[in-house]
Motif scaffolding. Structure first.
Motif, PDB file in Angstrom:
ATOM      1  N   VAL A 191      43.460 -70.984   1.845  1.00 49.97           N
ATOM      2  CA  VAL A 191      43.276 -69.668   2.460  1.00 49.97           C
ATOM      3  C   VAL A 191      42.230 -68.872   1.696  1.00 49.97           C
ATOM      4  O   VAL A 191      41.349 -68.235   2.280  1.00 49.97           O
ATOM      5  N   SER A 192      42.303 -68.919   0.359  1.00 45.71           N
ATOM      6  CA  SER A 192      41.297 -68.227  -0.457  1.00 45.71           C
ATOM      7  C   SER A 192      39.911 -68.805  -0.219  1.00 45.71           C
ATOM      8  O   SER A 192      38.921 -68.073  -0.098  1.00 45.71           O
ATOM      9  N   GLU A 193      39.837 -70.126  -0.146  1.00 44.38           N
ATOM     10  CA  GLU A 193      38.549 -70.770   0.067  1.00 44.38           C
ATOM     11  C   GLU A 193      37.953 -70.392   1.412  1.00 44.38           C
ATOM     12  O   GLU A 193      36.747 -70.138   1.527  1.00 44.38           O
ATOM     13  N   VAL A 194      38.782 -70.323   2.444  1.00 44.12           N
ATOM     14  CA  VAL A 194      38.297 -69.932   3.774  1.00 44.12           C
ATOM     15  C   VAL A 194      37.812 -68.491   3.761  1.00 44.12           C
ATOM     16  O   VAL A 194      36.763 -68.162   4.334  1.00 44.12           O
ATOM     17  N   MET A 195      38.565 -67.605   3.114  1.00 45.37           N
ATOM     18  CA  MET A 195      38.154 -66.200   3.034  1.00 45.37           C
ATOM     19  C   MET A 195      36.809 -66.052   2.334  1.00 45.37           C
ATOM     20  O   MET A 195      35.955 -65.261   2.756  1.00 45.37           O
ATOM     21  N   LEU A 196      36.615 -66.832   1.285  1.00 49.65           N
ATOM     22  CA  LEU A 196      35.369 -66.736   0.538  1.00 49.65           C
ATOM     23  C   LEU A 196      34.195 -67.306   1.316  1.00 49.65           C
ATOM     24  O   LEU A 196      33.108 -66.724   1.356  1.00 49.65           O
ATOM     25  N   GLU A 197      34.410 -68.461   1.954  1.00 49.86           N
ATOM     26  CA  GLU A 197      33.335 -69.091   2.710  1.00 49.86           C
ATOM     27  C   GLU A 197      32.927 -68.272   3.924  1.00 49.86           C
ATOM     28  O   GLU A 197      31.761 -68.251   4.314  1.00 49.86           O
ATOM     29  N   CYS A 198      33.881 -67.584   4.520  1.00 51.37           N
ATOM     30  CA  CYS A 198      33.574 -66.753   5.697  1.00 51.37           C
ATOM     31  C   CYS A 198      33.024 -65.380   5.325  1.00 51.37           C
ATOM     32  O   CYS A 198      32.633 -64.617   6.215  1.00 51.37           O
ATOM     33  N   GLY A 199      33.034 -65.040   4.054  1.00 50.92           N
ATOM     34  CA  GLY A 199      32.501 -63.741   3.637  1.00 50.92           C
ATOM     35  C   GLY A 199      33.346 -62.579   4.093  1.00 50.92           C
ATOM     36  O   GLY A 199      32.803 -61.515   4.406  1.00 50.92           O
ATOM     37  N   LEU A 200      34.667 -62.752   4.127  1.00 46.00           N
ATOM     38  CA  LEU A 200      35.539 -61.679   4.618  1.00 46.00           C
ATOM     39  C   LEU A 200      35.709 -60.546   3.612  1.00 46.00           C
ATOM     40  O   LEU A 200      35.833 -59.380   4.004  1.00 46.00           O
ATOM     41  N   LEU A 201      35.707 -60.877   2.317  1.00 46.71           N
ATOM     42  CA  LEU A 201      35.993 -59.850   1.317  1.00 46.71           C
ATOM     43  C   LEU A 201      34.782 -58.995   0.974  1.00 46.71           C
ATOM     44  O   LEU A 201      34.927 -57.814   0.655  1.00 46.71           O
ATOM     45  N   GLY A 202      33.594 -59.586   1.026  1.00 45.73           N
ATOM     46  CA  GLY A 202      32.392 -58.834   0.667  1.00 45.73           C
ATOM     47  C   GLY A 202      32.231 -57.550   1.443  1.00 45.73           C
ATOM     48  O   GLY A 202      32.089 -56.471   0.852  1.00 45.73           O
ATOM     49  N   PRO A 203      32.250 -57.578   2.779  1.00 44.94           N
ATOM     50  CA  PRO A 203      32.111 -56.336   3.558  1.00 44.94           C
ATOM     51  C   PRO A 203      33.230 -55.342   3.284  1.00 44.94           C
ATOM     52  O   PRO A 203      33.002 -54.131   3.300  1.00 44.94           O
ATOM     53  N   LYS A 204      34.453 -55.829   3.041  1.00 45.00           N
ATOM     54  CA  LYS A 204      35.560 -54.915   2.768  1.00 45.00           C
ATOM     55  C   LYS A 204      35.341 -54.174   1.454  1.00 45.00           C
ATOM     56  O   LYS A 204      35.627 -52.977   1.342  1.00 45.00           O
ATOM     57  N   ILE A 205      34.829 -54.903   0.458  1.00 48.67           N
ATOM     58  CA  ILE A 205      34.524 -54.256  -0.810  1.00 48.67           C
ATOM     59  C   ILE A 205      33.413 -53.233  -0.640  1.00 48.67           C
ATOM     60  O   ILE A 205      33.458 -52.125  -1.186  1.00 48.67           O
TER      61      ILE A 205
ATOM     62  N   GLU B 202      29.245 -58.650  -3.371  1.00 52.62           N
ATOM     63  CA  GLU B 202      27.844 -58.275  -3.268  1.00 52.62           C
ATOM     64  C   GLU B 202      27.654 -57.283  -2.135  1.00 52.62           C
ATOM     65  O   GLU B 202      28.097 -57.504  -1.015  1.00 52.62           O
ATOM     66  N   ARG B 203      27.017 -56.170  -2.428  1.00 47.34           N
ATOM     67  CA  ARG B 203      26.740 -55.198  -1.372  1.00 47.34           C
ATOM     68  C   ARG B 203      25.810 -55.826  -0.336  1.00 47.34           C
ATOM     69  O   ARG B 203      24.794 -56.416  -0.659  1.00 47.34           O
ATOM     70  N   GLY B 204      26.202 -55.716   0.910  1.00 49.30           N
ATOM     71  CA  GLY B 204      25.415 -56.302   1.977  1.00 49.30           C
ATOM     72  C   GLY B 204      25.620 -57.789   2.107  1.00 49.30           C
ATOM     73  O   GLY B 204      24.803 -58.467   2.725  1.00 49.30           O
ATOM     74  N   SER B 205      26.689 -58.319   1.521  1.00 47.68           N
ATOM     75  CA  SER B 205      26.914 -59.754   1.583  1.00 47.68           C
ATOM     76  C   SER B 205      27.310 -60.160   2.991  1.00 47.68           C
ATOM     77  O   SER B 205      27.907 -59.408   3.737  1.00 47.68           O
ATOM     78  N   ALA B 206      26.979 -61.360   3.345  1.00 49.16           N
ATOM     79  CA  ALA B 206      27.314 -61.886   4.662  1.00 49.16           C
ATOM     80  C   ALA B 206      27.880 -63.284   4.507  1.00 49.16           C
ATOM     81  O   ALA B 206      27.887 -63.848   3.413  1.00 49.16           O
ATOM     82  N   ALA B 207      28.376 -63.831   5.602  1.00 45.72           N
ATOM     83  CA  ALA B 207      28.985 -65.159   5.559  1.00 45.72           C
ATOM     84  C   ALA B 207      27.970 -66.181   5.076  1.00 45.72           C
ATOM     85  O   ALA B 207      26.847 -66.241   5.574  1.00 45.72           O
ATOM     86  N   GLY B 208      28.361 -66.972   4.116  1.00 46.73           N
ATOM     87  CA  GLY B 208      27.505 -68.028   3.612  1.00 46.73           C
ATOM     88  C   GLY B 208      26.619 -67.623   2.461  1.00 46.73           C
ATOM     89  O   GLY B 208      26.025 -68.471   1.818  1.00 46.73           O
ATOM     90  N   ASP B 209      26.495 -66.292   2.173  1.00 45.88           N
ATOM     91  CA  ASP B 209      25.668 -65.857   1.054  1.00 45.88           C
ATOM     92  C   ASP B 209      26.352 -66.230  -0.256  1.00 45.88           C
ATOM     93  O   ASP B 209      27.527 -65.938  -0.463  1.00 45.88           O
ATOM     94  N   ILE B 210      25.617 -66.854  -1.161  1.00 46.68           N
ATOM     95  CA  ILE B 210      26.141 -67.204  -2.473  1.00 46.68           C
ATOM     96  C   ILE B 210      25.165 -66.687  -3.514  1.00 46.68           C
ATOM     97  O   ILE B 210      24.034 -67.148  -3.596  1.00 46.68           O
ATOM     98  N   ILE B 211      25.586 -65.676  -4.260  1.00 43.26           N
ATOM     99  CA  ILE B 211      24.741 -65.059  -5.266  1.00 43.26           C
ATOM    100  C   ILE B 211      25.477 -65.118  -6.591  1.00 43.26           C
ATOM    101  O   ILE B 211      26.609 -64.663  -6.702  1.00 43.26           O
ATOM    102  N   HIS B 212      24.853 -65.684  -7.597  1.00 41.43           N
ATOM    103  CA  HIS B 212      25.513 -65.841  -8.890  1.00 41.43           C
ATOM    104  C   HIS B 212      25.746 -64.478  -9.533  1.00 41.43           C
ATOM    105  O   HIS B 212      24.875 -63.614  -9.527  1.00 41.43           O
ATOM    106  N   CYS B 213      26.919 -64.285 -10.119  1.00 42.06           N
ATOM    107  CA  CYS B 213      27.303 -63.059 -10.817  1.00 42.06           C
ATOM    108  C   CYS B 213      27.386 -61.872  -9.866  1.00 42.06           C
ATOM    109  O   CYS B 213      26.379 -61.281  -9.495  1.00 42.06           O
ATOM    110  N   ASP B 214      28.588 -61.552  -9.469  1.00 39.23           N
ATOM    111  CA  ASP B 214      28.799 -60.436  -8.564  1.00 39.23           C
ATOM    112  C   ASP B 214      28.595 -59.114  -9.279  1.00 39.23           C
ATOM    113  O   ASP B 214      28.768 -58.995 -10.471  1.00 39.23           O
ATOM    114  N   SER B 215      28.232 -58.089  -8.530  1.00 42.63           N
ATOM    115  CA  SER B 215      28.095 -56.743  -9.072  1.00 42.63           C
ATOM    116  C   SER B 215      28.996 -55.766  -8.340  1.00 42.63           C
ATOM    117  O   SER B 215      29.548 -54.855  -8.935  1.00 42.63           O
ATOM    118  N   GLY B 216      29.143 -55.943  -7.038  1.00 42.29           N
ATOM    119  CA  GLY B 216      29.956 -55.019  -6.255  1.00 42.29           C
ATOM    120  C   GLY B 216      31.408 -55.012  -6.669  1.00 42.29           C
ATOM    121  O   GLY B 216      32.053 -53.960  -6.677  1.00 42.29           O
TER     122      GLY B 216
END
Length: 519
Positions: free
Chosen positions: A46-60, A124-138
């Motif tokens: 479930v965690s892996e699916v949430m991360l791959e779909c980019g569900l948490l980034g926009p919520k943050i 990541e601010r403005g993150s979308a599904a599939g975006d992978i950026i090393h070291c989060d800031s948001g």
């Protein structure tokens, strides 16, 4: 009038309806949160699916937008990190309207960040599904804002997420997270010196001090569970931050408010600082860890890289940079010694760093300890500098401070007891090998106490130096001893000069060649 009355009743009913709707929404949110957490804990996919779909980034990102609007901070440009220096003055509160929502999000994040890939795809601010950026800031920004501006519940949620992320981290992210926490403490220290016109400044100070204590408690917990974090804490200037944090509270306590809530909060902060110091300099693998020796000349290799264990490197770092004397000065500047009960508590905290059995009861050695054996295993021999630093900074200017003088004498006597002749095989050798002789004869530490014959601790300082120097000295200790002791003895006397300050100018400085250990 009747129409106005009816209108007021309608507004009141609308407010009650809105409040009821908010309560129901908060309850629904908590239930949804509980369900989601159970799913995340039951199935890691479930965690892996949430991360791959980019569900948490926009919520943050949405939560950050809300928090920036509440705090009045300027939104950063897309793709840019939030600088903590650009954020408004910290304003922690007991509770806010968004605490429940924020805490629910943190509970979810606490479970998700355990996933190995979590830090590269969320926050990541403005993150979308599939975006992978090393070291989060948001993500770190969200947690930082929660600590600085929201209520206690939200702050606790942020700290729980930090603890989960840093508990088992050993890479660059650990240093990044550590830097965020230390920057938050610096933000509080900066705000303490800023002028304010708030009417509730005392309440704000109390909340800010309490919030700083919770951060120190978190750092202690991390350093206790993750050995790598002990070195990271030192590299990120964590010890300097602690001293600066205490210095920022200069004059916050006086005789008039020594029993106030601010004084109580300040005392709790000091306890947290001492506990953090004990953890950063203690080996969790051994109950009685040895203080690193300085039996070789200081000119030899004593760099941090030459010490394998992080706690030992921290001890050498604190010793070589005069941390204990600066820490004692910062504590005294708070004004907390004005109350004898607080002074006794602080002195006991310092003695406990050496060993818990040295703790005084009402400023005196307890009867139980008098009958016990004198073989006290030293945990941190360098902490004797902190005890000495506190003893000479206690208020002892008049007869009203007789209890403070007694406290200083009794604490000093505990150190002298550790240096007795029958302790040569245990505590005396530990104290001598910790470089205490060099500190006692150093002009930046305690050498001035050997020149002030009128001070009530003068005879004790001379006795301590005599016992340490007679047992063991390094090359540099011997040179320092000559310059400190023989210099005043070989004084060019002038009968026409009466002032002591003028007499010191005529002191004969010994031309002593330093040791050639490296030759």
């Amino acid at each position: 009038k009747e129409a106005a009355s009816i209108g007021d009743e309608g507004v009141a009913e609308d407010d009650e309806a809105k409040a009821k709707a908010m309560e129901d929404s908060a309850l629904d949110l908590q239930l949804l949160c509980e369900t989601l957490i159970k799913l995340l804990e039951f199935d890691e996919k479930v965690s892996e699916v949430m991360l791959e779909c980019g569900l948490l980034g926009p919520k943050i990102d949405d939560m950050l937008d809300l928090l920036f609007a509440i705090t009045g901070a300027d939104l950063p440009d897309e793709g840019e990190d939030v600088l903590i220096s650009n954020l408004p003055r910290p304003s922690p509160a007991d509770s806010t309207n968004v605490d429940d929502i924020f805490s629910s999000l943190c509970r979810v994040l606490k479970v998700v960040v355990r996933h190995p890939r979590a830090r590269s795809v969320i926050g990541e601010r403005g993150s979308a599904a599939g975006d992978i950026i090393h070291c989060d800031s948001g993500l770190n920004t969200l947690l930082m804002v929660g600590i600085l501006y929201l209520g206690d519940t939200a702050s606790r949620g942020s700290l729980d997420v930090f603890e989960t992320m840093m508990a088992k981290s050993h890479d660059g992210l650990l240093q990044r997270d550590m830097k965020y926490l230390i920057d938050i403490l610096h933000k509080f220290a900066d705000s303490a010196s800023e002028p304010t016109t708030e009417e509730n400044v005392k309440s704000s100070d109390q909340l800010a001090i309490s919030r700083q204590g919770t951060i120190l408690d978190l750092l202690k917990s991390i350093l206790a569970t993750n050995e790598s974090s002990q070195e990271v804490f030192r590299v990120c200037c964590g010890f300097e931050c602690v001293v600066r944090l205490i210095f920022s509270l200069e004059g916050i306590i006086s005789v008039e408010n020594s029993n106030s809530e601010i004084a109580t909060a300040a005392m709790k902060l000091l306890k947290s600082a001492f506990a953090l110091l004990a953890t950063a300099t203690g080996d969790k693998g051994e109950k009685n860890s040895l203080t690193p020796s300085m039996s070789i000349d200081v000119l030899s290799d004593h760099s941090m890289s030459s010490t394998a264990l992080p706690y030992a490197a921290n001890l050498l770092y604190l010793r070589s940079n005069g941390f204990y004397v600066e820490f004692a000065s910062a504590i005294a500047a708070m004004g907390i010694f004005s109350d004898i009960s607080h002074a006794r508590s602080v002195m006991n905290l310092a003695l406990e760093l050496i060993h818990p059995r040295l703790v005084l009861t009402d400023g005196k050695r307890s009867n139980a300890d008098k009958g016990a054996g004198d073989n006290v295993p030293i945990r941190n021999a360098d902490a004797t500098r902190l005890v000495l630093g506190i003893a000479i900074r206690l208020p002892t200017t008049d007869d009203a401070h007789d209890q403070h003088k007694a406290l200083a004498k009794n604490a000093f006597d505990e150190l002298l007891r550790l240096c007795a002749n029958d302790m040569a095989g245990s505590s005396l050798s530990r104290l001598a090998s910790s470089g205490l002789c060099g500190s006692l004869t150093s002009q930046t530490e305690f050498a001035h106490m050997l020149e002030d014959r009128s001070h009530f601790l003068y005879s004790r300082f001379v006795l301590l130096l005599r016992r340490i120097a007679a047992f063991s000295m390094t090359y540099n200790d011997f040179v320092s001893l000559l310059r400190c002791v023989a210099g005043p003895i070989l004084l060019a006397e002038d009968e026409e000069v009466d002032k002591e300050s003028e007499q010191k100018k005529k002191r004969i400085r010994l031309a002593v060649i330093s040791s050639s250990v490296q030759a």
